[in-house]
Design a protein around this motif. Structure first.
Motif, PDB file in Angstrom:
ATOM      1  N   ALA A  58       0.842  -1.194   0.000  1.00 11.58           N
ATOM      2  CA  ALA A  58       0.000   0.000   0.000  1.00 11.58           C
ATOM      3  C   ALA A  58       0.877   1.244   0.000  1.00 11.58           C
ATOM      4  O   ALA A  58       1.596   1.525   0.971  1.00 11.58           O
ATOM      5  N   ASP A  59       0.838   2.006  -1.083  1.00  9.49           N
ATOM      6  CA  ASP A  59       1.709   3.168  -1.230  1.00  9.49           C
ATOM      7  C   ASP A  59       1.317   4.320  -0.311  1.00  9.49           C
ATOM      8  O   ASP A  59       2.149   5.186  -0.017  1.00  9.49           O
ATOM      9  N   SER A  60       0.049   4.357   0.124  1.00 13.34           N
ATOM     10  CA  SER A  60      -0.412   5.480   0.936  1.00 13.34           C
ATOM     11  C   SER A  60       0.027   5.376   2.393  1.00 13.34           C
ATOM     12  O   SER A  60      -0.138   6.323   3.157  1.00 13.34           O
ATOM     13  N   VAL A  61       0.560   4.236   2.799  1.00 16.68           N
ATOM     14  CA  VAL A  61       0.962   4.023   4.197  1.00 16.68           C
ATOM     15  C   VAL A  61       2.370   4.554   4.418  1.00 16.68           C
ATOM     16  O   VAL A  61       3.311   4.144   3.713  1.00 16.68           O
ATOM     17  N   PRO A  62       2.566   5.441   5.385  1.00 15.58           N
ATOM     18  CA  PRO A  62       3.915   5.962   5.657  1.00 15.58           C
ATOM     19  C   PRO A  62       4.828   4.881   6.228  1.00 15.58           C
ATOM     20  O   PRO A  62       4.378   4.009   6.980  1.00 15.58           O
ATOM     21  N   PRO A  63       6.113   4.908   5.900  1.00 15.25           N
ATOM     22  CA  PRO A  63       7.059   3.877   6.366  1.00 15.25           C
ATOM     23  C   PRO A  63       7.143   3.762   7.890  1.00 15.25           C
ATOM     24  O   PRO A  63       7.454   2.682   8.407  1.00 15.25           O
ATOM     25  N   ALA A  64       6.866   4.847   8.605  1.00 15.86           N
ATOM     26  CA  ALA A  64       6.965   4.802  10.071  1.00 15.86           C
ATOM     27  C   ALA A  64       6.020   3.769  10.667  1.00 15.86           C
ATOM     28  O   ALA A  64       6.314   3.184  11.720  1.00 15.86           O
ATOM     29  N   LEU A  65       4.887   3.530  10.007  1.00 15.33           N
ATOM     30  CA  LEU A  65       3.922   2.554  10.517  1.00 15.33           C
ATOM     31  C   LEU A  65       4.299   1.120  10.162  1.00 15.33           C
ATOM     32  O   LEU A  65       3.702   0.181  10.692  1.00 15.33           O
ATOM     33  N   GLU A  66       5.259   0.957   9.275  1.00 14.39           N
ATOM     34  CA  GLU A  66       5.650  -0.382   8.836  1.00 14.39           C
ATOM     35  C   GLU A  66       6.802  -0.961   9.661  1.00 14.39           C
ATOM     36  O   GLU A  66       7.155  -2.119   9.481  1.00 14.39           O
ATOM     37  N   ARG A  67       7.351  -0.165  10.566  1.00 10.89           N
ATOM     38  CA  ARG A  67       8.478  -0.634  11.359  1.00 10.89           C
ATOM     39  C   ARG A  67       8.083  -1.804  12.246  1.00 10.89           C
ATOM     40  O   ARG A  67       6.950  -1.872  12.743  1.00 10.89           O
ATOM     41  N   ALA A 104     -10.381   1.462   2.857  1.00 14.66           N
ATOM     42  CA  ALA A 104      -9.714   2.753   2.656  1.00 14.66           C
ATOM     43  C   ALA A 104      -8.388   2.615   1.916  1.00 14.66           C
ATOM     44  O   ALA A 104      -7.993   3.514   1.170  1.00 14.66           O
ATOM     45  N   VAL A 105      -7.698   1.507   2.122  1.00 16.55           N
ATOM     46  CA  VAL A 105      -6.410   1.296   1.453  1.00 16.55           C
ATOM     47  C   VAL A 105      -6.596   1.210  -0.056  1.00 16.55           C
ATOM     48  O   VAL A 105      -5.768   1.693  -0.833  1.00 16.55           O
ATOM     49  N   PHE A 106      -7.712   0.625  -0.493  1.00 13.49           N
ATOM     50  CA  PHE A 106      -7.940   0.406  -1.924  1.00 13.49           C
ATOM     51  C   PHE A 106      -8.941   1.397  -2.530  1.00 13.49           C
ATOM     52  O   PHE A 106      -8.819   1.775  -3.691  1.00 13.49           O
ATOM     53  N   HIS A 107      -9.926   1.811  -1.719  1.00 13.94           N
ATOM     54  CA  HIS A 107     -10.953   2.748  -2.207  1.00 13.94           C
ATOM     55  C   HIS A 107     -11.207   3.810  -1.135  1.00 13.94           C
ATOM     56  O   HIS A 107     -12.216   3.765  -0.422  1.00 13.94           O
ATOM     57  N   PRO A 108     -10.321   4.770  -0.995  1.00 11.88           N
ATOM     58  CA  PRO A 108     -10.405   5.728   0.110  1.00 11.88           C
ATOM     59  C   PRO A 108     -11.662   6.585   0.105  1.00 11.88           C
ATOM     60  O   PRO A 108     -12.192   6.898   1.174  1.00 11.88           O
ATOM     61  N   VAL A 109     -12.147   6.972  -1.048  1.00 13.86           N
ATOM     62  CA  VAL A 109     -13.337   7.831  -1.092  1.00 13.86           C
ATOM     63  C   VAL A 109     -14.561   7.070  -0.602  1.00 13.86           C
ATOM     64  O   VAL A 109     -15.369   7.591   0.187  1.00 13.86           O
ATOM     65  N   ALA A 110     -14.718   5.835  -1.047  1.00 13.58           N
ATOM     66  CA  ALA A 110     -15.849   5.019  -0.604  1.00 13.58           C
ATOM     67  C   ALA A 110     -15.774   4.775   0.902  1.00 13.58           C
ATOM     68  O   ALA A 110     -16.784   4.856   1.612  1.00 13.58           O
ATOM     69  N   ALA A 111     -14.576   4.486   1.395  1.00 13.29           N
ATOM     70  CA  ALA A 111     -14.409   4.247   2.831  1.00 13.29           C
ATOM     71  C   ALA A 111     -14.725   5.501   3.633  1.00 13.29           C
ATOM     72  O   ALA A 111     -15.360   5.431   4.691  1.00 13.29           O
ATOM     73  N   ALA A 112     -14.282   6.661   3.148  1.00 11.72           N
ATOM     74  CA  ALA A 112     -14.556   7.915   3.848  1.00 11.72           C
ATOM     75  C   ALA A 112     -16.049   8.211   3.875  1.00 11.72           C
ATOM     76  O   ALA A 112     -16.576   8.732   4.873  1.00 11.72           O
ATOM     77  N   SER A 113     -16.752   7.875   2.813  1.00 16.66           N
ATOM     78  CA  SER A 113     -18.204   8.089   2.773  1.00 16.66           C
ATOM     79  C   SER A 113     -18.905   7.224   3.818  1.00 16.66           C
ATOM     80  O   SER A 113     -19.803   7.693   4.532  1.00 16.66           O
ATOM     81  N   ILE A 114     -18.488   5.976   3.923  1.00 13.12           N
ATOM     82  CA  ILE A 114     -19.081   5.080   4.918  1.00 13.12           C
ATOM     83  C   ILE A 114     -18.729   5.537   6.325  1.00 13.12           C
ATOM     84  O   ILE A 114     -19.588   5.558   7.222  1.00 13.12           O
ATOM     85  N   ALA A 115     -17.468   5.917   6.532  1.00 12.52           N
ATOM     86  CA  ALA A 115     -17.055   6.391   7.856  1.00 12.52           C
ATOM     87  C   ALA A 115     -17.830   7.640   8.263  1.00 12.52           C
ATOM     88  O   ALA A 115     -18.237   7.781   9.420  1.00 12.52           O
ATOM     89  N   GLY A 116     -18.035   8.548   7.315  1.00 18.33           N
ATOM     90  CA  GLY A 116     -18.810   9.754   7.607  1.00 18.33           C
ATOM     91  C   GLY A 116     -20.241   9.432   7.974  1.00 18.33           C
ATOM     92  O   GLY A 116     -20.815  10.028   8.906  1.00 18.33           O
ATOM     93  N   ALA A 117     -20.848   8.480   7.240  1.00 12.36           N
ATOM     94  CA  ALA A 117     -22.222   8.088   7.545  1.00 12.36           C
ATOM     95  C   ALA A 117     -22.320   7.434   8.919  1.00 12.36           C
ATOM     96  O   ALA A 117     -23.262   7.698   9.685  1.00 12.36           O
TER      97      ALA A 117
END
Length: 208
Positions: A34-43, A151-164
């Motif tokens: 997942a390219d959107s994940v910062p390396p600090a979280l992968e340690r 969210a990792v694969f479809h961030p907009v859809a995930a954000a819509s569900i999270a908002g709801a």
């Protein structure tokens, strides 16, 4: 693609289970590409710590009243986690959204979802049996896992569900608080009427 939906979703999820968010994002970044994940979280140390703390939360969150105590302790932890993850994502994406703004979005969203979760779990604790706590906690864990994965694969859809879900949770809290307030007002009115009736009966008994 804008990083804002991912930050919003991770903030919402952090307000419910911050350790699960860090663990899932780190695993997706390290092993899922997942390219959107910062390396600090992968340690490795971050993943191990998040995994251990997630196991503690998985147990504590299913025990009546222990879950509310755990939520109270995490009133600061979850918003800080949401803000930190958001800032790391913004720095990693190197986009137009600054790290401070991203931290504010993630932290505020995490605080709102945390307060919603904590309020609803206090209401669940009024139930005399423990099964409801286990069911609600499991549903929360599955929701976080599912939406973070989406969210990792479809961030907009995930954000819509999270908002709801956030809006629905806030409405449930408002409804529960208003019902409790009305119940307490009616109980005070009944006590006042009983006290007035008892006060009126005493002089009548004295005249006899």
């Amino acid at each position: 693609m804008s990083i804002v939906p991912m930050i919003f979703t991770s903030g919402w999820a952090s307000g419910i289970n911050a350790y699960a968010v860090v663990l899932l994002l780190g695993l997706f970044g390290r092993f899922g590409g997942a390219d959107s994940v910062p390396p600090a979280l992968e340690r490795t140390d971050v993943l191990v710590a998040a995994g251990v703390l997630f196991l503690f939360e998985a147990v504590a969150d299913k025990i009546p009243y222990v879950d509310s105590a755990w939520d109270a302790v995490h009133t600061v932890v979850r918003p800080v986690a949401g803000a930190t993850v958001g800032a790391l994502m913004a720095g990693h994406a190197d986009g137009s959204l600054g790290e401070v703004a991203a931290g504010a979005v993630g932290g505020t969203t995490a605080l709102l979802s945390h307060l919603t979760k904590a309020s609803l779990r206090m209401a669940v604790n009024t139930s005399p049996e423990p099964a409801s706590n286990i069911v609600v906690s499991t549903a929360e864990d599955l929701s976080v896992a599912g939406i973070v994965t989406l969210a990792v694969f479809h961030p907009v859809a995930a954000a819509s569900i999270a908002g709801a879900l956030l809006l629905a949770g806030l409405l449930l809290v408002w409804f529960a608080v208003s019902r409790i307030r009305r119940f307490l007002e009616r109980r005070r009115e009944r006590r006042a009427l009983r006290a007035a009736a008892a006060g009126a009966a005493q002089p009548a008994a004295g005249r006899r």
